[in-house]
Structure formats: structure tokens, C-alpha cells
Design a protein around this motif. Structure first.
Motif, PDB file in Angstrom:
ATOM      1  N   ASP A   1       7.892   7.577  14.215  1.00  0.00           N
ATOM      2  CA  ASP A   1       6.968   7.565  15.342  1.00  0.00           C
ATOM      3  C   ASP A   1       5.554   8.049  14.968  1.00  0.00           C
ATOM      4  O   ASP A   1       4.997   8.930  15.620  1.00  0.00           O
ATOM      5  N   ARG A   2       5.000   7.477  13.894  1.00  0.00           N
ATOM      6  CA  ARG A   2       3.665   7.883  13.442  1.00  0.00           C
ATOM      7  C   ARG A   2       2.895   6.687  12.895  1.00  0.00           C
ATOM      8  O   ARG A   2       3.496   5.738  12.389  1.00  0.00           O
ATOM      9  N   PRO A   3       1.582   6.821  12.893  1.00  0.00           N
ATOM     10  CA  PRO A   3       0.794   5.826  12.152  1.00  0.00           C
ATOM     11  C   PRO A   3       0.861   6.124  10.652  1.00  0.00           C
ATOM     12  O   PRO A   3       1.418   7.160  10.238  1.00  0.00           O
ATOM     13  N   ALA A   4       0.317   5.246   9.851  1.00  0.00           N
ATOM     14  CA  ALA A   4       0.196   5.501   8.402  1.00  0.00           C
ATOM     15  C   ALA A   4      -1.272   5.273   8.072  1.00  0.00           C
ATOM     16  O   ALA A   4      -1.718   4.146   7.910  1.00  0.00           O
ATOM     17  N   LEU A   5      -2.003   6.384   8.009  1.00  0.00           N
ATOM     18  CA  LEU A   5      -3.469   6.227   7.995  1.00  0.00           C
ATOM     19  C   LEU A   5      -4.116   6.623   6.671  1.00  0.00           C
ATOM     20  O   LEU A   5      -5.213   7.193   6.684  1.00  0.00           O
ATOM     21  N   HIS A   6      -3.456   6.308   5.555  1.00  0.00           N
ATOM     22  CA  HIS A   6      -4.088   6.703   4.292  1.00  0.00           C
ATOM     23  C   HIS A   6      -5.460   6.061   4.104  1.00  0.00           C
ATOM     24  O   HIS A   6      -6.296   6.590   3.395  1.00  0.00           O
ATOM     25  N   THR A   7      -5.707   4.907   4.772  1.00  0.00           N
ATOM     26  CA  THR A   7      -7.040   4.298   4.641  1.00  0.00           C
ATOM     27  C   THR A   7      -8.114   5.208   5.264  1.00  0.00           C
ATOM     28  O   THR A   7      -9.254   5.202   4.813  1.00  0.00           O
ATOM     29  N   ALA A   8      -7.724   5.997   6.283  1.00  0.00           N
ATOM     30  CA  ALA A   8      -8.708   6.906   6.898  1.00  0.00           C
ATOM     31  C   ALA A   8      -9.112   8.012   5.928  1.00  0.00           C
ATOM     32  O   ALA A   8     -10.217   8.556   6.014  1.00  0.00           O
ATOM     33  N   LEU A   9      -8.225   8.336   4.986  1.00  0.00           N
ATOM     34  CA  LEU A   9      -8.518   9.425   4.046  1.00  0.00           C
ATOM     35  C   LEU A   9      -9.678   9.076   3.118  1.00  0.00           C
ATOM     36  O   LEU A   9     -10.274   9.943   2.510  1.00  0.00           O
ATOM     37  N   ARG A  10      -9.939   7.772   2.967  1.00  0.00           N
ATOM     38  CA  ARG A  10     -11.042   7.398   2.083  1.00  0.00           C
ATOM     39  C   ARG A  10     -12.161   6.680   2.827  1.00  0.00           C
ATOM     40  O   ARG A  10     -12.978   5.999   2.229  1.00  0.00           O
TER      41      ARG A  10
ATOM     42  N   TRP B   1      -2.182  15.670   7.195  1.00  0.00           N
ATOM     43  CA  TRP B   1      -1.560  15.350   8.485  1.00  0.00           C
ATOM     44  C   TRP B   1      -0.255  14.593   8.307  1.00  0.00           C
ATOM     45  O   TRP B   1      -0.051  13.946   7.270  1.00  0.00           O
ATOM     46  N   ASP B   2       0.592  14.643   9.348  1.00  0.00           N
ATOM     47  CA  ASP B   2       1.877  13.948   9.211  1.00  0.00           C
ATOM     48  C   ASP B   2       1.698  12.437   9.125  1.00  0.00           C
ATOM     49  O   ASP B   2       2.604  11.726   8.707  1.00  0.00           O
ATOM     50  N   TRP B   3       0.524  11.914   9.477  1.00  0.00           N
ATOM     51  CA  TRP B   3       0.294  10.472   9.348  1.00  0.00           C
ATOM     52  C   TRP B   3      -0.085  10.064   7.917  1.00  0.00           C
ATOM     53  O   TRP B   3      -0.404   8.912   7.660  1.00  0.00           O
TER      54      TRP B   3
ATOM     55  N   SER C   1      -0.598  10.228  -0.558  1.00  0.00           N
ATOM     56  CA  SER C   1      -1.375  11.424  -0.203  1.00  0.00           C
ATOM     57  C   SER C   1      -2.371  11.886  -1.263  1.00  0.00           C
ATOM     58  O   SER C   1      -3.059  12.871  -1.053  1.00  0.00           O
ATOM     59  N   LEU C   2      -2.479  11.186  -2.383  1.00  0.00           N
ATOM     60  CA  LEU C   2      -3.359  11.750  -3.425  1.00  0.00           C
ATOM     61  C   LEU C   2      -4.803  11.811  -2.971  1.00  0.00           C
ATOM     62  O   LEU C   2      -5.620  12.550  -3.509  1.00  0.00           O
TER      63      LEU C   2
END
Ligand code: F6P
Length: 543
Positions: free
Chosen positions: A89-98, A269-271, A277-278
């Protein structure tokens, strides 16, 4: 049977009966311009698919399949924070990290991109403190050694990246020696501790959940080591931890429970999936190695690939092409093994990083609709520095019975500013090996004259599909692009297979059973409930 219940799936099946049955060397004979037609570039990266068993038509059909599987919508959902990791029940927002600071993305009424940058700024302050020699250990000496304790995504990404980009260590800074510890049995840590000075060593406890037993066991061992080293000075434990431990986690409460004060916390974050996560504060060791400016360049490279992935048409889109040609190999040509072969010693940890990224993401057999899939998903993926593997498992690639698809990864330019002609020559030698191996693997011994006169044990059948990925140079920017390329490739394949690439329920049961078994290992009188083999093994261990 139509594999993906899509029109393009049927077309691809038909197409596989013709093109799929051809030898790659014949495809070159039929079309001598394959390289021009089947290689694609973006920025400083080129992907050559001409040594794959594909034609232009295959690419067209694969792009149509991607469209029919709603890939465009899935990409938009990924980037915009839709909860596509449904089982958690979460997004996967690794693109937001960069994403650059100038962008914004609202999630639960908060701008996640601003939060990301606040954390990066915090990380920058910390990194500066180490690089200027201002972080002091319990005797007042500056910390000069940092040990990252983590496992899986909290280890592999930072480990691989800081190794790959070591030459970008800023020369003006207080040099930090960096180590990585992950093994649960304590062997990494105990061997290492013997060589370290506790007064000048700091541990980063990296764990998204802060409950991974491997990491907590190593962390407890490190804490005991620091306490024992200080036993005569009797520094209060809180102070020792404050000077020698930093926590990076999505669970501040658990870091506090362990004893790390909030001043020493870095958050994510949990997303952010562990294996994605690097780019987050889990990248602290990378920033300590290459400096924050280079770390931001790494993010910028990944962001450039994110934009390319989001905006380019599928038949020009590098992650989509890489993924869809994988789908072709796996689902239409029946290839279930994939070798990752970097021709660059700096990328020595890329295969193990990709093992987690690909197999933990897409090693699934249940669809998003909770149905059992009737086709193959993620292949077995493994690898090694290409030139080393040439002296090991290449025998199987060349003459074994299994079809294997191969990714060759190399840099066109290296050692340009070196005074050593020998090093320059080594680079050329390395490139010639890279090209020679993909040539023989794809084309077989058709590349040499009179091969047909050789005995069979000296023949090379070829037809192993090969992709070559060329970076112009290895820099933080191009490395960021490369890793984001693979991340998006994995995502595209998950969409075609209709699986959730962001959970990993398959690794959970092992953790529970190990916890349940521990009492029987400690006290063999408690083995009665166990299966015959486990009982026998425990008895043998205690004998
Ligand atoms: O057990 C698998 C896993 O959950 C990976 O997905 C993750 O990268 C690794 O363990 C470490 O988890 P954590 O960062 O929570 O310690």
C-alpha cells in the motif's frame, strides 16, 4: 496460447517462428547495416542490440506490446506517486529522490521533493563535518574511518557506487577510509575490527526497517567493541554512541530505541524500496567517498535517464528497449539465464547489485490480479568482470548447452590524462576482449575462416544474444544514468508480466523460521517438533 493476452503477443509468437529461429550471423548477412539500425544512444550512452536475435520489425512489435500493456499509464503512475506497490500500500518514488529542487510533487499534502532536498542538505552538512575533520571520536581525534553496516539495498548500492567512483574522491578533503560490513556471521566485521582504531572509527547503521537481524547483530558487535575500547575512560554509553554511530533509516523510533540520538539520524521514507535507495540518505557512504557535489551529479545523471524514460517514444527509449528485448529473449525465445559482464574493474560490484535489483524485484510467479502466471518472469542473473569470467564460466557461454543472454558493459574512454602508456594499452586490450567475446558469442565461429574443418570440440556455435552498453566515460553522471537505466528496465518488465516489482514477500518466511529455529540451535533438547533433516543437522552440529 497467447502469452500476454494481447494482440502483439500473438504477432510476436508468430514472428519468433521466423526471426527467432535464425542464427544471428545470418541476420548480419541479410542486413549489413544492423548496427546503424539497431543501436540507440542517449547522452553519453549507447546501446547496441544488433547482436540480439531481432530485426527492426521485432522492435516495432515489442513497442506495440508495451503500448498494449498500458506502459505509458504505468510510467505516469510511477512518477506521480500512485500506490503501485499495492501489497504494501505505498508508492515507489525513487524518481523523486533525484528530482531537482525546482520541481515539486505532493504526497499526503507534503512536497516530497522539498523533503528530499532538506535531507540531502542535512547529509551535506554531515559530510562536510567529516571532510573538514570536525567529527571527533571519544578521545577527541577526528574520525578518519567509516564502516557502513547494512545488508541488501542498505549495502549493495553504496558499496558498488563508492567502489565504482573512487577516482572521484575530492583530493582537498580529509580522507575517510570506507568499509562495508554485511555478513550475518560476523566474519566481515570481526576481521575488519582487528585492523581499526576505535578512537577514529564511526559506524553508519543503515537499515530502512532498522529491524534486520543481520544488521542489528553487527551493530551490537560494533557497539560492544567501542565500549570495550573505552572501558578505562568510562565515557557514558550515550556519549560513545553519539560520537561513533549514525543511523540511516525510515524508522526514527527504532533508531532511538537502539540508542542513536536524533542529532545522528538521517531519514528516508517507506516509499523508497530498499533496492532503490542508493539515491537517498542511504547514499551517505557514497557522498563521504566522492563528495556531495559528485553525489548530486550522480542524482542528476539518474534524473536525466528518468526524463528520457518518461518522454521518449518506446522504440527510441533505452530502458524500454532493454526491457522489451529481455522479454523477447525470455518469453519468446525461451532464454532464462542472463550474464552481466562489465569490462571495467570499477564495475566489479554491478553484477551483485543487479542480482538484487532484478531478482528481488521480478522473481515472482503471482500476478497483480493474484493469479499464478503461466510464463517465465525474471531469469537467473549473475555476472563477473568480463575479463575474469573469460577464465571461468565463459566456457559454458561458448560451448555449454544453455542459451544465455549477455550484457557487455564498457567505457569507450579511460586513462586519457594518465602518463602511463601501459595503462592506455591495457584499456585497449580490455576493449578488444569485450568486442571479441560478444562477437564470438553472437556470431559463433563464422567469424573465422575454415572453422568447419575443425573438430566439434573446437567449434563455437554462437547465437547467444548480446547487448553492448557503451558509456563514453565512467563519471558520477553516466553511472547514475546506467543504474537508472536498469531500474526502469526492471519496471517495464514488471508491467509486461503484470507483477509488483516493489515487494519481496518471498524472503520473509526464511526470517521467521530462522527466528523459530534459534532456540533449538541454542538448546538441542528442543528439536522434537522439527522435520527429520533439520533435527538431524542440529544434532550433528551439537555432536
Ligand atoms: O530481506 C530483504 C530485504 O528486506 C531487502 O529488500 C532489503 O534491501 C534488505 O532486506 C535490508 O533491509 P533493511 O534496509 O530494512 O535493513
Amino acid at each position: 496460447m497467447n502469452l500476454f493476452k494481447k494482440e502483439a503477443g500473438t504477432d510476436l509468437q508468430e514472428h519468433s517462428l521466423t526471426v527467432g529461429k535464425q542464427h544471428i550471423s545470418n541476420l548480419f548477412k541479410q542486413n549489413p547495416n544492423r548496427f546503424e539500425e539497431l543501436s540507440f544512444s542517449f547522452g553519453d550512452m549507447l546501446l547496441d542490440f544488433s547482436k540480439q536475435r531481432v530485426t527492426k520489425k521485432t522492435i516495432k512489435l515489442l513497442s506495440t506490446l508495451a503500448e498494449q500493456c498500458d506502459l505509458k499509464k504505468w510510467i505516469n503512475d510511477l512518477y506521480s506517486g500512485v500506490k503501485i506497490n499495492t501489497s504494501e500500500d505505498r508508492p515507489a518514488l525513487h524518481t523523486a529522490l533525484r528530482s531537482p529542487r525546482t520541481l515539486s510533487l505532493q504526497l499526503n499534502n507534503e512536497d516530497v521533493i522539498q523533503q528530499v532536498h532538506e535531507n540531502l542538505d542535512r547529509m551535506e552538512t554531515l559530510v562536510e563535518k567529516f571532510h573538514s575533520g570536525q567529527w571527533l571520536g571519544y578521545t577527541g581525534s577526528p574520525i578518519n574511518t567509516v564502516v557502513n553496516i547494512g545488508v541488501g539495498g542498505s549495502d549493495l548500492g553504496p558499496f558498488m557506487t563508492s567502489k565504482a567512483l573512487t577516482e572521484f574522491t575530492p583530493s582537498s578533503k580529509n580522507k575517510i577510509e570506507l568499509h562495508f560490513v554485511s555478513s550475518m556471521d560476523g566474519s566481515h566485521l570481526s576481521n575488519l575490527l582487528e585492523t581499526l582504531d576505535p578512537c577514529r572509527t564511526l559506524f553508519i547503521i543503515s537499515s530502512k526497517s532498522f529491524s534486520t537481524i543481520d544488521t542489528l547483530a553487527n551493530a551490537a558487535n560494533a557497539r560492544e567493541w567501542i565500549k570495550q575500547a573505552d572501558q578505562h575512560a568510562n565515557t557514558p554509553e550515550e556519549l560513545l554512541i553519539k560520537q561513533h554511530f549514525i543511523g540511516v533509516s525510515a524508522s526514527p523510533e527504532k533508531m532511538i530505541q537502539w540508542g542513536i540520538p536524533s542529532s545522528n539520524h538521517l531519514y528516508f521514507w517507506d516509499w523508497t524500496g530498499g533496492r532503490y535507495s542508493l539515491w537517498s540518505t542511504i547514499g551517505l557512504p557514497i557522498a563521504l567517498r566522492i563528495g556531495m557535489q559528485n553525489f548530486r551529479e550522480l542524482l542528476a545523471g539518474a534524473h536525466e535517464m528518468d526524463n528520457h524514460f518518461k518522454e521518449s517514444p518506446f522504440d527510441q527509449n533505452l530502458p524500454v528497449l532493454l526491457a522489451m528485448i529481455g522479454i523477447w529473449n525470455i518469453n519468446f525465445l525461451g532464454i532464462t539465464a542472463h550474464a552481466i559482464l562489465p569490462y571495467d574493474g570499477r564495475l566489479s560490484h554491478l553484477p551483485s547489485y543487479l542480482e538484487q535489483l532484478e531478482m528481488e524485484s521480478n522473481g515472482k510467479c503471482i500476478s497483480r490480479q493474484n493469479e499464478t502466471l503461466n510464463f517465465n518472469t525474471c531469469p537467473i542473473l549473475w555476472g563477473e568482470i568480463g575479463t575474469n569470467a573469460q577464465h571461468a564460466f565463459y566456457q559454458l557461454l561458448h560451448q555449454g548447452t544453455l542459451p544465455v543472454m549477455c550484457d557487455f558493459i564498457a567505457c569507450s574512454k579511460r586513462y586519457e590524462n594518465s602518463n602511463s602508456n601501459e595503462l592506455k594499452r591495457q584499456h585497449q586490450l580490455n576493449l578488444s576482449n569485450c568486442l571479441a567475446q560478444s562477437q564470438i558469442l553472437a556470431l559463433g565461429d563464422s567469424v573465422i575462416e575454415n572453422a568447419e574443418n575443425s573438430p566439434l570440440y573446437k567449434r563455437y556455435r554462437g547465437n547467444q544474444p548480446c547487448t553492448t552498453i557503451l558509456l563514453e566515460r565512467l563519471t558520477p553522471h553516466t553511472f547514475g544514468m546506467l543504474i537508472a537505466l536498469y531500474e526502469h528496465k526492471v519496471f517495464v518488465q514488471s508491467v509486461i508480466w503484470d507483477i509488483n516489482p516493489f515487494d519481496q514477500w518471498g524472503v520473509e518466511l526464511g526470517k521467521t523460521i530462522a527466528t523459530n529455529l534459534l532456540p533449538a540451535i541454542e538448546d538441542p533438547s528442543r528439536i522434537n517438533e522439527l522435520d527429520n533433516s533439520t533435527r538431524g543437522l542440529i544434532s550433528h552440529i551439537h555432536r
